[in-house]
Design a protein around this motif. Structure first.
Motif, PDB file in Angstrom:
ATOM      1  N   THR B 100     -27.896 -10.077 -49.064  1.00 29.13           N
ATOM      2  CA  THR B 100     -28.261  -9.122 -50.108  1.00 29.13           C
ATOM      3  C   THR B 100     -29.662  -8.589 -49.845  1.00 29.13           C
ATOM      4  N   GLN B 101     -30.381  -9.237 -48.964  1.00 27.04           N
ATOM      5  CA  GLN B 101     -31.749  -8.802 -48.669  1.00 27.04           C
ATOM      6  C   GLN B 101     -32.033  -9.010 -47.190  1.00 27.04           C
ATOM      7  N   LYS B 102     -32.327  -7.913 -46.500  1.00 25.46           N
ATOM      8  CA  LYS B 102     -32.677  -7.983 -45.083  1.00 25.46           C
ATOM      9  C   LYS B 102     -34.118  -8.473 -44.941  1.00 25.46           C
ATOM     10  N   PRO B 103     -34.540  -8.814 -43.707  1.00 23.10           N
ATOM     11  CA  PRO B 103     -35.906  -9.345 -43.550  1.00 23.10           C
ATOM     12  C   PRO B 103     -36.956  -8.463 -44.213  1.00 23.10           C
ATOM     13  N   MET B 104     -37.798  -9.082 -45.021  1.00 25.51           N
ATOM     14  CA  MET B 104     -38.805  -8.354 -45.790  1.00 25.51           C
ATOM     15  C   MET B 104     -40.072  -9.193 -45.872  1.00 25.51           C
ATOM     16  N   ASP B 105     -41.211  -8.540 -45.675  1.00 23.72           N
ATOM     17  CA  ASP B 105     -42.492  -9.233 -45.841  1.00 23.72           C
ATOM     18  C   ASP B 105     -42.852  -9.275 -47.307  1.00 23.72           C
ATOM     19  N   ALA B 106     -43.249 -10.472 -47.773  1.00 24.84           N
ATOM     20  CA  ALA B 106     -43.714 -10.614 -49.157  1.00 24.84           C
ATOM     21  C   ALA B 106     -44.904 -11.565 -49.145  1.00 24.84           C
ATOM     22  N   GLY B 107     -46.100 -10.986 -49.101  1.00 20.79           N
ATOM     23  CA  GLY B 107     -47.291 -11.818 -49.069  1.00 20.79           C
ATOM     24  C   GLY B 107     -47.294 -12.714 -47.837  1.00 20.79           C
ATOM     25  N   PRO B 108     -47.453 -14.034 -48.026  1.00 22.24           N
ATOM     26  CA  PRO B 108     -47.585 -14.945 -46.885  1.00 22.24           C
ATOM     27  C   PRO B 108     -46.254 -15.292 -46.209  1.00 22.24           C
ATOM     28  N   VAL B 109     -45.151 -14.769 -46.726  1.00 24.08           N
ATOM     29  CA  VAL B 109     -43.849 -15.142 -46.156  1.00 24.08           C
ATOM     30  C   VAL B 109     -43.068 -13.899 -45.732  1.00 24.08           C
ATOM     31  N   ARG B 110     -42.124 -14.130 -44.820  1.00 25.16           N
ATOM     32  CA  ARG B 110     -41.111 -13.137 -44.506  1.00 25.16           C
ATOM     33  C   ARG B 110     -39.794 -13.763 -44.936  1.00 25.16           C
ATOM     34  N   MET B 111     -38.959 -13.001 -45.634  1.00 25.25           N
ATOM     35  CA  MET B 111     -37.778 -13.623 -46.244  1.00 25.25           C
ATOM     36  C   MET B 111     -36.517 -12.787 -46.100  1.00 25.25           C
ATOM     37  N   VAL B 112     -35.385 -13.488 -46.204  1.00 26.26           N
ATOM     38  CA  VAL B 112     -34.083 -12.846 -46.350  1.00 26.26           C
ATOM     39  C   VAL B 112     -33.345 -13.585 -47.464  1.00 26.26           C
ATOM     40  N   VAL B 113     -32.278 -12.950 -47.981  1.00 28.46           N
ATOM     41  CA  VAL B 113     -31.421 -13.628 -48.952  1.00 28.46           C
ATOM     42  C   VAL B 113     -29.970 -13.435 -48.508  1.00 28.46           C
ATOM     43  N   LEU B 114     -29.234 -14.550 -48.430  1.00 29.63           N
ATOM     44  CA  LEU B 114     -27.853 -14.497 -47.949  1.00 29.63           C
ATOM     45  C   LEU B 114     -26.892 -15.084 -48.984  1.00 29.63           C
ATOM     46  N   ASP B 115     -25.606 -14.799 -48.763  1.00 27.36           N
ATOM     47  CA  ASP B 115     -24.532 -15.272 -49.646  1.00 27.36           C
ATOM     48  C   ASP B 115     -23.907 -16.515 -49.007  1.00 27.36           C
ATOM     49  N   ASP B 116     -23.874 -17.627 -49.753  1.00 24.75           N
ATOM     50  CA  ASP B 116     -23.349 -18.879 -49.162  1.00 24.75           C
ATOM     51  C   ASP B 116     -21.830 -19.003 -49.295  1.00 24.75           C
ATOM     52  N   THR B 117     -21.177 -17.985 -49.786  1.00 30.39           N
ATOM     53  CA  THR B 117     -19.709 -17.903 -49.974  1.00 30.39           C
ATOM     54  C   THR B 117     -19.183 -18.919 -51.009  1.00 30.39           C
ATOM     55  N   CYS B 118     -20.095 -19.649 -51.641  1.00 27.45           N
ATOM     56  CA  CYS B 118     -19.697 -20.646 -52.643  1.00 27.45           C
ATOM     57  C   CYS B 118     -20.337 -20.356 -53.986  1.00 27.45           C
ATOM     58  N   GLY B 119     -20.679 -19.061 -54.198  1.00 22.58           N
ATOM     59  CA  GLY B 119     -21.185 -18.656 -55.497  1.00 22.58           C
ATOM     60  C   GLY B 119     -22.692 -18.643 -55.633  1.00 22.58           C
ATOM     61  N   ASN B 120     -23.401 -18.773 -54.491  1.00 20.01           N
ATOM     62  CA  ASN B 120     -24.874 -18.791 -54.548  1.00 20.01           C
ATOM     63  C   ASN B 120     -25.482 -17.822 -53.551  1.00 20.01           C
ATOM     64  N   LEU B 121     -26.682 -17.376 -53.884  1.00 25.07           N
ATOM     65  CA  LEU B 121     -27.526 -16.712 -52.903  1.00 25.07           C
ATOM     66  C   LEU B 121     -28.560 -17.730 -52.429  1.00 25.07           C
ATOM     67  N   ILE B 122     -28.883 -17.683 -51.129  1.00 22.27           N
ATOM     68  CA  ILE B 122     -29.823 -18.619 -50.529  1.00 22.27           C
ATOM     69  C   ILE B 122     -30.929 -17.821 -49.857  1.00 22.27           C
ATOM     70  N   GLN B 123     -32.152 -18.209 -50.149  1.00 22.61           N
ATOM     71  CA  GLN B 123     -33.298 -17.544 -49.519  1.00 22.61           C
ATOM     72  C   GLN B 123     -33.704 -18.316 -48.272  1.00 22.61           C
ATOM     73  N   LEU B 124     -33.996 -17.597 -47.195  1.00 22.96           N
ATOM     74  CA  LEU B 124     -34.642 -18.199 -46.031  1.00 22.96           C
ATOM     75  C   LEU B 124     -36.021 -17.588 -45.922  1.00 22.96           C
ATOM     76  N   ILE B 125     -37.008 -18.429 -45.639  1.00 22.22           N
ATOM     77  CA  ILE B 125     -38.352 -17.884 -45.460  1.00 22.22           C
ATOM     78  C   ILE B 125     -38.968 -18.393 -44.158  1.00 22.22           C
ATOM     79  N   GLN B 126     -39.872 -17.567 -43.638  1.00 24.57           N
ATOM     80  CA  GLN B 126     -40.733 -17.973 -42.533  1.00 24.57           C
ATOM     81  C   GLN B 126     -42.163 -17.820 -43.020  1.00 24.57           C
ATOM     82  N   MET B 127     -42.971 -18.864 -42.869  1.00 20.62           N
ATOM     83  CA  MET B 127     -44.389 -18.742 -43.199  1.00 20.62           C
ATOM     84  C   MET B 127     -45.019 -17.900 -42.095  1.00 20.62           C
TER      85      MET B 127
END
Lengths: 96, 130
Positions: B100-127
């Motif tokens: 639902t969210q492609k790689p995006m810079d947000a302050g000190p992190v770069r993040m994406v948001v994905l669908d876990d196919t089990c009813g949740n969205l999961i955020q991945l971040i890189q410091m």
């Protein structure tokens, strides 16, 4: 487009937060509410409440400037500049 | 006091096991039958003794509307850290994961948001100072 539509558009534009949401959606179309909130926090170092952002988005939607689509079961917001162009043609252009 | 487990509420434990191991790359730590469901936890292979993620059945009636409301607004249920988010994003896209969210810079992190196919969205971040 009638006077009410023009009112909605100019009201929607009459707020710095809403203008910023428009700017961000232009740069990066297709954002969830979470993404809009995260970008705001990242840029300004201050978090606007989710409720506040939701209200701003509602006004932008009412003015036809923001379109909502679904990505799976997530609401995704994009900019629709069409009403802006119409507002320019219908009224603003006469004074430019 | 230590945090040894944290959980995501999954619609289907078997489906979740597949997604969290085969796709995300975690390893099963515990898989203990408990009646209708299982005590099912996974860990990161980079930190096998670290905090476990419990794939917990979302069977409570309040869980579904709660999860649906978070997903509607794009809000992640939890967040995992990676070293290189752009390569992880490419890897997961090639496995058919939807974001639902492609790689995006947000302050000190770069993040994406994905669908876990089990009813949740999961955020991945890189410091970003990594």
């Amino acid at each position: 487009m009638n006077d009410d539509d023009l009112d909605h558009i100019f009201k929607a534009l009459g707020d710095p937060t809403r203008r910023k949401i428009i700017d961000r959606l232009r740069e990066r179309p297709g954002q969830s509410l979470f993404e809009i909130c995260a970008l705001f926090f990242a840029e300004n170092g201050m978090a606007l409440s989710r409720q506040a952002i939701t209200q701003h988005i509602d006004m932008l939607q009412k003015a036809g400037l923001v379109r909502v689509e679904w990505s799976g079961r997530t609401r995704i917001h994009s900019l629709d500049p069409g009403p802006l162009r119409e507002a320019v043609d219908l009224w603003l252009r006469h004074h430019l | 006091m230590r945090i040894y487990v944290t959980s995501v509420l999954v619609d289907d434990q078997s489906k979740a096991l597949d997604f969290y191991t085969r796709v995300l790359g975690f390893k099963v730590k515990h898989d203990i039958p408990m009646g209708e469901h299982r005590w099912l936890t996974v860990v990161s292979p980079e930190n096998p003794e670290g905090t476990e993620l419990l794939l917990e059945p979302s069977e409570h009636p309040a869980a579904k509307p709660f999860k649906a409301a978070l997903v509607e607004d794009g809000i992640p249920a939890t967040s995992f850290q990676v070293d290189d988010i752009d390569s992880e994003y490419e890897r997961l896209v090639s496995l058919g994961v939807s974001f639902t969210q492609k790689p995006m810079d947000a302050g000190p992190v770069r993040m994406v948001v994905l669908d876990d196919t089990c009813g949740n969205l999961i955020q991945l971040i890189q410091m970003k100072d990594n």
